[in-house]
Design a protein around this motif. Structure first.
Motif, PDB file in Angstrom:
ATOM      1  N   GLY A  68       0.838  -1.188   0.000  1.00 36.90           N
ATOM      2  CA  GLY A  68       0.000   0.000   0.000  1.00 36.90           C
ATOM      3  C   GLY A  68       0.874   1.240   0.000  1.00 36.90           C
ATOM      4  O   GLY A  68       1.769   1.380  -0.814  1.00 36.90           O
ATOM      5  N   ASP A  69       0.611   2.142   0.924  1.00 35.02           N
ATOM      6  CA  ASP A  69       1.322   3.412   0.971  1.00 35.02           C
ATOM      7  C   ASP A  69       2.272   3.489   2.159  1.00 35.02           C
ATOM      8  O   ASP A  69       2.372   4.514   2.813  1.00 35.02           O
ATOM      9  CB  ASP A  69       0.326   4.570   1.010  1.00 35.02           C
ATOM     10  CG  ASP A  69      -0.433   4.696  -0.297  1.00 35.02           C
ATOM     11  OD1 ASP A  69      -1.618   4.991  -0.248  1.00 35.02           O
ATOM     12  OD2 ASP A  69       0.181   4.494  -1.351  1.00 35.02           O
ATOM     13  N   TYR A  70       2.933   2.411   2.466  1.00 36.00           N
ATOM     14  CA  TYR A  70       3.974   2.493   3.481  1.00 36.00           C
ATOM     15  C   TYR A  70       5.173   1.651   3.079  1.00 36.00           C
ATOM     16  O   TYR A  70       5.062   0.720   2.303  1.00 36.00           O
ATOM     17  CB  TYR A  70       3.479   2.135   4.886  1.00 36.00           C
ATOM     18  CG  TYR A  70       3.073   0.720   5.144  1.00 36.00           C
ATOM     19  CD1 TYR A  70       4.002  -0.239   5.504  1.00 36.00           C
ATOM     20  CD2 TYR A  70       1.737   0.342   5.074  1.00 36.00           C
ATOM     21  CE1 TYR A  70       3.630  -1.535   5.786  1.00 36.00           C
ATOM     22  CE2 TYR A  70       1.350  -0.956   5.359  1.00 36.00           C
ATOM     23  CZ  TYR A  70       2.301  -1.882   5.715  1.00 36.00           C
ATOM     24  OH  TYR A  70       1.910  -3.169   5.990  1.00 36.00           O
ATOM     25  N   VAL A  71       6.312   2.053   3.591  1.00 35.49           N
ATOM     26  CA  VAL A  71       7.572   1.380   3.279  1.00 35.49           C
ATOM     27  C   VAL A  71       7.968   0.517   4.473  1.00 35.49           C
ATOM     28  O   VAL A  71       7.857   0.948   5.619  1.00 35.49           O
ATOM     29  CB  VAL A  71       8.670   2.424   2.993  1.00 35.49           C
ATOM     30  CG1 VAL A  71      10.022   1.760   2.788  1.00 35.49           C
ATOM     31  CG2 VAL A  71       8.305   3.256   1.785  1.00 35.49           C
ATOM     32  N   GLU A 103       1.173   8.790  -1.462  1.00 38.12           N
ATOM     33  CA  GLU A 103       0.995   7.851  -2.569  1.00 38.12           C
ATOM     34  C   GLU A 103       1.997   8.137  -3.684  1.00 38.12           C
ATOM     35  O   GLU A 103       2.215   9.279  -4.066  1.00 38.12           O
ATOM     36  CB  GLU A 103      -0.432   7.970  -3.113  1.00 38.12           C
ATOM     37  CG  GLU A 103      -0.779   6.880  -4.095  1.00 38.12           C
ATOM     38  CD  GLU A 103      -2.249   6.894  -4.455  1.00 38.12           C
ATOM     39  OE1 GLU A 103      -2.588   6.307  -5.489  1.00 38.12           O
ATOM     40  OE2 GLU A 103      -3.038   7.485  -3.719  1.00 38.12           O
ATOM     41  N   GLY A 104       2.644   7.089  -4.155  1.00 33.87           N
ATOM     42  CA  GLY A 104       3.605   7.205  -5.244  1.00 33.87           C
ATOM     43  C   GLY A 104       5.032   7.494  -4.797  1.00 33.87           C
ATOM     44  O   GLY A 104       5.944   7.494  -5.627  1.00 33.87           O
ATOM     45  N   GLU A 105       5.267   7.757  -3.515  1.00 33.98           N
ATOM     46  CA  GLU A 105       6.605   8.079  -3.026  1.00 33.98           C
ATOM     47  C   GLU A 105       7.377   6.845  -2.545  1.00 33.98           C
ATOM     48  O   GLU A 105       8.574   6.916  -2.315  1.00 33.98           O
ATOM     49  CB  GLU A 105       6.514   9.074  -1.855  1.00 33.98           C
ATOM     50  CG  GLU A 105       5.982  10.432  -2.251  1.00 33.98           C
ATOM     51  CD  GLU A 105       6.954  11.187  -3.133  1.00 33.98           C
ATOM     52  OE1 GLU A 105       8.139  11.235  -2.787  1.00 33.98           O
ATOM     53  OE2 GLU A 105       6.519  11.716  -4.160  1.00 33.98           O
ATOM     54  N   GLY A 106       6.689   5.730  -2.395  1.00 29.37           N
ATOM     55  CA  GLY A 106       7.310   4.543  -1.826  1.00 29.37           C
ATOM     56  C   GLY A 106       8.476   3.994  -2.616  1.00 29.37           C
ATOM     57  O   GLY A 106       9.491   3.603  -2.057  1.00 29.37           O
ATOM     58  N   ARG A 107       8.357   3.954  -3.943  1.00 32.70           N
ATOM     59  CA  ARG A 107       9.416   3.367  -4.778  1.00 32.70           C
ATOM     60  C   ARG A 107      10.743   4.099  -4.607  1.00 32.70           C
ATOM     61  O   ARG A 107      11.798   3.489  -4.497  1.00 32.70           O
ATOM     62  CB  ARG A 107       9.006   3.374  -6.255  1.00 32.70           C
ATOM     63  CG  ARG A 107       7.907   2.411  -6.571  1.00 32.70           C
ATOM     64  CD  ARG A 107       8.460   1.013  -6.733  1.00 32.70           C
ATOM     65  NE  ARG A 107       7.355   0.084  -6.910  1.00 32.70           N
ATOM     66  CZ  ARG A 107       7.291  -1.101  -6.374  1.00 32.70           C
ATOM     67  NH1 ARG A 107       8.281  -1.526  -5.609  1.00 32.70           N
ATOM     68  NH2 ARG A 107       6.274  -1.891  -6.570  1.00 32.70           N
ATOM     69  N   LYS A 108      10.681   5.436  -4.586  1.00 32.17           N
ATOM     70  CA  LYS A 108      11.908   6.224  -4.437  1.00 32.17           C
ATOM     71  C   LYS A 108      12.575   5.906  -3.100  1.00 32.17           C
ATOM     72  O   LYS A 108      13.795   5.735  -3.029  1.00 32.17           O
ATOM     73  CB  LYS A 108      11.557   7.719  -4.520  1.00 32.17           C
ATOM     74  CG  LYS A 108      12.743   8.640  -4.315  1.00 32.17           C
ATOM     75  CD  LYS A 108      12.358  10.094  -4.492  1.00 32.17           C
ATOM     76  CE  LYS A 108      11.624  10.580  -3.264  1.00 32.17           C
ATOM     77  NZ  LYS A 108      11.389  12.028  -3.247  1.00 32.17           N
ATOM     78  N   LEU A 109      11.781   5.797  -2.044  1.00 37.09           N
ATOM     79  CA  LEU A 109      12.342   5.495  -0.725  1.00 37.09           C
ATOM     80  C   LEU A 109      12.873   4.069  -0.655  1.00 37.09           C
ATOM     81  O   LEU A 109      13.894   3.811  -0.019  1.00 37.09           O
ATOM     82  CB  LEU A 109      11.299   5.730   0.360  1.00 37.09           C
ATOM     83  CG  LEU A 109      10.902   7.192   0.569  1.00 37.09           C
ATOM     84  CD1 LEU A 109       9.787   7.294   1.593  1.00 37.09           C
ATOM     85  CD2 LEU A 109      12.092   8.019   0.987  1.00 37.09           C
ATOM     86  N   GLU A 110      12.180   3.136  -1.318  1.00 37.02           N
ATOM     87  CA  GLU A 110      12.664   1.751  -1.359  1.00 37.02           C
ATOM     88  C   GLU A 110      14.033   1.674  -2.016  1.00 37.02           C
ATOM     89  O   GLU A 110      14.936   1.000  -1.521  1.00 37.02           O
ATOM     90  CB  GLU A 110      11.706   0.861  -2.154  1.00 37.02           C
ATOM     91  CG  GLU A 110      10.416   0.565  -1.464  1.00 37.02           C
ATOM     92  CD  GLU A 110       9.456  -0.155  -2.398  1.00 37.02           C
ATOM     93  OE1 GLU A 110       9.760  -0.315  -3.596  1.00 37.02           O
ATOM     94  OE2 GLU A 110       8.404  -0.568  -1.914  1.00 37.02           O
TER      95      GLU A 110
END
Length: 198
Positions: free
Chosen positions: A61-64, A153-160
């Motif tokens: 979802g919307d968490y890392v 929303e949508g920021e997770g990939r960059k942080l991953e």
């Protein structure tokens, strides 16, 4: 006596009972927010290095999902000792290294005295060595309640990606009791997300 209580309860209007239920729920929410605010405002800041975790748990979802260098630790003096429960609470003594990152020094079954800048963080052992007995393993997997962070929303990939390249760090607030909460995320040393107090 029971009959008089039942009669009294029957005389209270339903609107009053409904209002009391709403007030009780609001009070519980306020207590939860106040508890988190206490940690974030009064806790000692510690910076922790994140590390890659199993790719099957990268983003839900919307968490890392976050893993830390302090997640898997040698049990030290606790190894082979009996445990009061299956997933016991432990206290990890942390000390800053030359770069300002907090590293684990030792693991304890009960709180121990520390002096600044060292801190004591509370966690729960989640790996039981595959044994049915209640003993501490040689190596412990510990969760601190800092393993998930909600992001827009949508920021997770960059942080991953930053986490997997070890460019993501977490600043956590830790109370003297050992309770901790994420205060902010640092991407290549710069703050990217700041947790509000409320």
């Amino acid at each position: 006596m029971i009959e008089s209580i039942a009669n009294f309860g029957g005389r209270i209007p339903k609107a009053v009972l409904f209002g009391a239920a709403i007030l009780l729920q609001c009070a519980l929410l306020v207590l939860m927010v106040a508890d988190r605010m206490q940690i974030l405002r009064g806790g000692t800041e510690v910076t922790l290095q994140t590390r890659p975790v199993d790719p099957r748990d990268l983003l839900r979802g919307d968490y890392v999902t976050l893993g830390y260098d302090i997640t898997q630790l040698p049990a030290g003096a606790l190894a082979g000792q009996p445990s009061a429960e299956r997933n016991p609470i432990v206290f990890v003594k942390l000390a800053p290294d030359a770069n300002g990152l907090y590293q684990a020094v030792s693991v304890h079954a009960a709180p121990v005295a520390v002096t600044a800048p060292d801190v004591l963080i509370r966690g729960r052992v989640t790996y039981s060595c595959g044994s049915t007995g209640r003993t501490f393993c040689d190596r412990l997997t510990i969760r601190y309640g800092l393993e998930n962070y909600f992001v827009p929303e949508g920021e997770g990939r960059k942080l991953e990606q930053a986490r997997n390249q070890q460019q993501l760090r977490v600043v956590a607030a830790v109370l003297p009791s050992g309770r901790a909460a994420i205060k902010r995320l640092l991407l290549e040393g710069e703050p990217v997300y700041e947790e509000p107090w409320y």
